[in-house]
Design a protein around this motif. Structure first.
Motif, PDB file in Angstrom:
ATOM      1  N   UNK A 237       1.642  46.666  10.214  1.00  0.00           N
ATOM      2  CA  UNK A 237       2.033  47.909  10.890  1.00  0.00           C
ATOM      3  C   UNK A 237       3.368  48.407  10.331  1.00  0.00           C
ATOM      4  N   UNK A 238       3.449  49.726  10.116  1.00  0.00           N
ATOM      5  CA  UNK A 238       4.677  50.359   9.652  1.00  0.00           C
ATOM      6  C   UNK A 238       5.470  50.795  10.882  1.00  0.00           C
ATOM      7  N   UNK A 239       6.781  50.558  10.872  1.00  0.00           N
ATOM      8  CA  UNK A 239       7.618  50.855  12.041  1.00  0.00           C
ATOM      9  C   UNK A 239       8.780  51.753  11.614  1.00  0.00           C
ATOM     10  N   UNK A 240       9.002  52.843  12.339  1.00  0.00           N
ATOM     11  CA  UNK A 240      10.070  53.776  11.948  1.00  0.00           C
ATOM     12  C   UNK A 240      11.448  53.244  12.344  1.00  0.00           C
ATOM     13  N   UNK A 241      12.495  53.954  11.916  1.00  0.00           N
ATOM     14  CA  UNK A 241      13.850  53.423  12.146  1.00  0.00           C
ATOM     15  C   UNK A 241      14.323  53.587  13.589  1.00  0.00           C
ATOM     16  N   UNK A 242      13.548  54.318  14.415  1.00  0.00           N
ATOM     17  CA  UNK A 242      13.975  54.483  15.800  1.00  0.00           C
ATOM     18  C   UNK A 242      13.662  53.254  16.658  1.00  0.00           C
ATOM     19  N   UNK A 243      13.231  52.174  16.035  1.00  0.00           N
ATOM     20  CA  UNK A 243      12.994  50.940  16.775  1.00  0.00           C
ATOM     21  C   UNK A 243      14.330  50.301  17.164  1.00  0.00           C
ATOM     22  N   UNK A 249      21.842  60.184  13.265  1.00  0.00           N
ATOM     23  CA  UNK A 249      21.812  61.409  14.063  1.00  0.00           C
ATOM     24  C   UNK A 249      20.490  62.096  13.785  1.00  0.00           C
ATOM     25  N   UNK A 250      20.398  63.410  14.052  1.00  0.00           N
ATOM     26  CA  UNK A 250      19.129  64.097  13.844  1.00  0.00           C
ATOM     27  C   UNK A 250      18.778  64.209  12.352  1.00  0.00           C
ATOM     28  N   UNK A 251      19.768  63.940  11.478  1.00  0.00           N
ATOM     29  CA  UNK A 251      19.443  63.867  10.050  1.00  0.00           C
ATOM     30  C   UNK A 251      18.511  62.685   9.811  1.00  0.00           C
ATOM     31  N   UNK A 252      18.549  61.730  10.733  1.00  0.00           N
ATOM     32  CA  UNK A 252      17.524  60.685  10.767  1.00  0.00           C
ATOM     33  C   UNK A 252      17.685  59.556   9.778  1.00  0.00           C
ATOM     34  N   UNK A 253      18.725  59.627   8.942  1.00  0.00           N
ATOM     35  CA  UNK A 253      18.897  58.558   7.957  1.00  0.00           C
ATOM     36  C   UNK A 253      19.553  57.349   8.618  1.00  0.00           C
ATOM     37  N   UNK A 254      19.393  56.207   7.977  1.00  0.00           N
ATOM     38  CA  UNK A 254      19.914  54.963   8.518  1.00  0.00           C
ATOM     39  C   UNK A 254      21.296  54.688   7.931  1.00  0.00           C
ATOM     40  N   UNK A 260      17.027  49.478   9.589  1.00  0.00           N
ATOM     41  CA  UNK A 260      16.425  50.773   9.866  1.00  0.00           C
ATOM     42  C   UNK A 260      14.905  50.737   9.855  1.00  0.00           C
ATOM     43  N   UNK A 261      14.329  49.629  10.313  1.00  0.00           N
ATOM     44  CA  UNK A 261      12.875  49.575  10.294  1.00  0.00           C
ATOM     45  C   UNK A 261      12.380  49.836   8.879  1.00  0.00           C
TER      46      UNK A 261
END
Ligand code: JFZ
Length: 446
Positions: A237-243, A249-254, A260-261
């Motif tokens: 399973x692939x897991x996004x960095x919001x784990x 921030x909303x730029x979403x980078x780790x 960062x998942x």
């Protein structure tokens, strides 16, 4: 490569995901936390480049935003009672899955549970779920099955925060209130129990798309533990960095050095050019995540430019629709998605299974490449004269307009000079294919 050839390399049935699930070696990381295994394979997901995000629940009866309108536009008691009249009798999972297919999408991410706590599957751990609505049918099951039938990889969005659950410390509106007797350990057990239900009865899942991790009760430790837990139940399973807490921030980078998942999650914006770490922009087709009557919808032009700009930055696009309380996706939205699909029928070779670059995105457009081809997505031609891009250290042996038409590419000290006669240019995106005398993948971004 033809679109159907690219799709052939995507897992046709989810069973393919299960057998691919061999946990890889973990990267060296600072600190003494237990090793976190990397998923064996993100390539099916990267190659798909485009997915469907679906935000849905009883709140569609009100047409306000999912989760966020609880205790704001809709009083808490009223919001929490909506499920008693949630009866989307025109819901047909096959229509949604077929639409995703027709839109040229390779995967679908459904809000199994959003911040409001409502569950779209019959959970053994709560009664606040689809089983206690008049509808009763298992939406997650029907959609997972329909996706599998269409060759669409089924994936689950799951909110870490739950503003309704008494054990989760924060409540509505927007996590701004406190519950009287929270218990985060017990809540985490509930969260894990529900994820076990999803992974074990509906899996294998393509992605677990976590969200709501930014609130204070969620810690890095709980996040990394949850990541390991999910991977132990389904190694592929692939897991996004919001784990966990690494998203900035909303730029979403780790953040550098943070966990960062498996990938970054820019929200409502196209991510930056980032070929060294996978990412996916989540962007709404209209303005609200959940359905809103007469919500402003993006044009085809905007959708295609957004998609190719993601691909050119080496990222994915997760395009969101909010189905109506009837269970249907609005006809105008379905039409827009099919328009994207028909654009991709002609131009998919410059999107699917490509990587971003080698030309960096600019005012002119963006570029992708695969094997010995570089694709230029020319979104804005210079007011006068040819398009001049940096030099390539390979020879261009042929140039053409994808979908038909002559193109000319000359290489000189000035760089790569590209000409397409006005009658061969396209209104949204003039896609050029430059065939090289060797692989494009080794060219450094310029
Ligand atoms: C989150 C969700 O809250 C949103 O409903 C949707 O599911 C999206 C994909 O992910 O987006 C956010 C995250 C944080 C804030 C707002 C929206 N915030 O802190 O204001």
């Amino acid at each position: 490569m033809k679109r159907r050839d690219v799709l052939r390399i995507l897992p046709a049935a989810a069973g393919g995901l299960a057998v691919a699930g061999v946990a890889g070696a973990s990267p060296a990381r600072a600190g003494s936390r237990p090793a976190v295994p990397l998923p064996a394979d993100l390539s099916w997901w990267r190659d798909a480049r485009l997915g469907m995000f679906v935000h849905w629940g009883p709140v569609s009866l009100r047409g306000t935003e999912i989760g966020w309108s609880r205790g704001r536009e809709v009083p808490v008691e009223e919001y929490d009672a909506l499920y008693r009249r949630f009866d989307p009798s025109f819901f047909d999972a096959r229509d949604w899955a077929r639409l995703a297919k027709d839109a040229g999408m390779g995967y679908l991410v459904l809000t199994t549970k959003h911040h409001d706590g409502f569950c779209l599957w019959p959970s053994g751990l709560t009664d606040y779920d689809i089983a206690t609505t008049p509808f009763r049918r298992d939406v997650v099951r029907e959609l997972a099955d329909a996706c599998r039938d269409q060759g669409i990889v089924f994936c689950a969005y799951h909110s870490i925060c739950d503003w309704r659950h008494p054990d989760y410390p924060l409540g509505s509106p927007g996590g701004k209130t406190r519950k009287p007797a929270p218990d985060m350990d017990r809540y985490t057990a509930y969260l894990k129990g529900q994820l076990a239900e999803l992974l074990q009865s509906y899996g294998p899942l393509g992605i677990l798309w976590f969200d709501g991790e930014w609130e204070e009760p969620w810690t890095e430790e709980r996040g990394e533990d949850l990541y390991r837990y999910c991977r132990s139940l389904q190694p592929s399973v692939i897991v996004n960095n919001r784990v966990a807490k690494g998203r900035q921030d909303m730029a979403g980078t780790t953040a550098a050095g943070a966990f960062g998942g498996d990938y970054d999650t820019p929200e409502q914006r196209v991510g930056r050019f980032q070929p060294d770490r996978p990412w996916e922009s989540c962007i709404t087709l209209c303005e609200q995540w959940a359905w809103k009557p007469d919500d402003a919808m993006k044009t085809l032009d905007e959708c295609v430019r957004t998609l190719v700009t993601c691909a050119g930055g080496d990222g994915n696009l997760l395009l969101n629709v909010g189905p109506m309380p009837t269970g249907e996706i609005e006809a105008r939205q379905a039409d827009r998605l099919r328009e994207i699909g028909s654009w991709l029928k002609t131009h998919g070779e410059a999107v699917y299974a490509t990587r971003g670059g080698p030309f960096l995105p600019g005012e002119w457009g963006t570029s992708t490449h695969r094997e010995r081809s570089v694709y230029l997505h020319v979104l804005r031609w210079p007011a006068q004269g040819p398009l001049v891009l940096p030099a390539l250290e390979r020879r261009i042996v042929a140039a053409s307009v994808v979908g038909g038409g002559r193109a000319e590419a000359t290489q000189s000290a000035a760089g790569t000079v590209v000409r397409v006669a006005p009658e061969n240019r396209r209104p949204i995106d003039t896609v050029l294919r430059l065939d090289l005398d060797g692989p494009a993948g080794t060219l450094a971004p310029r």
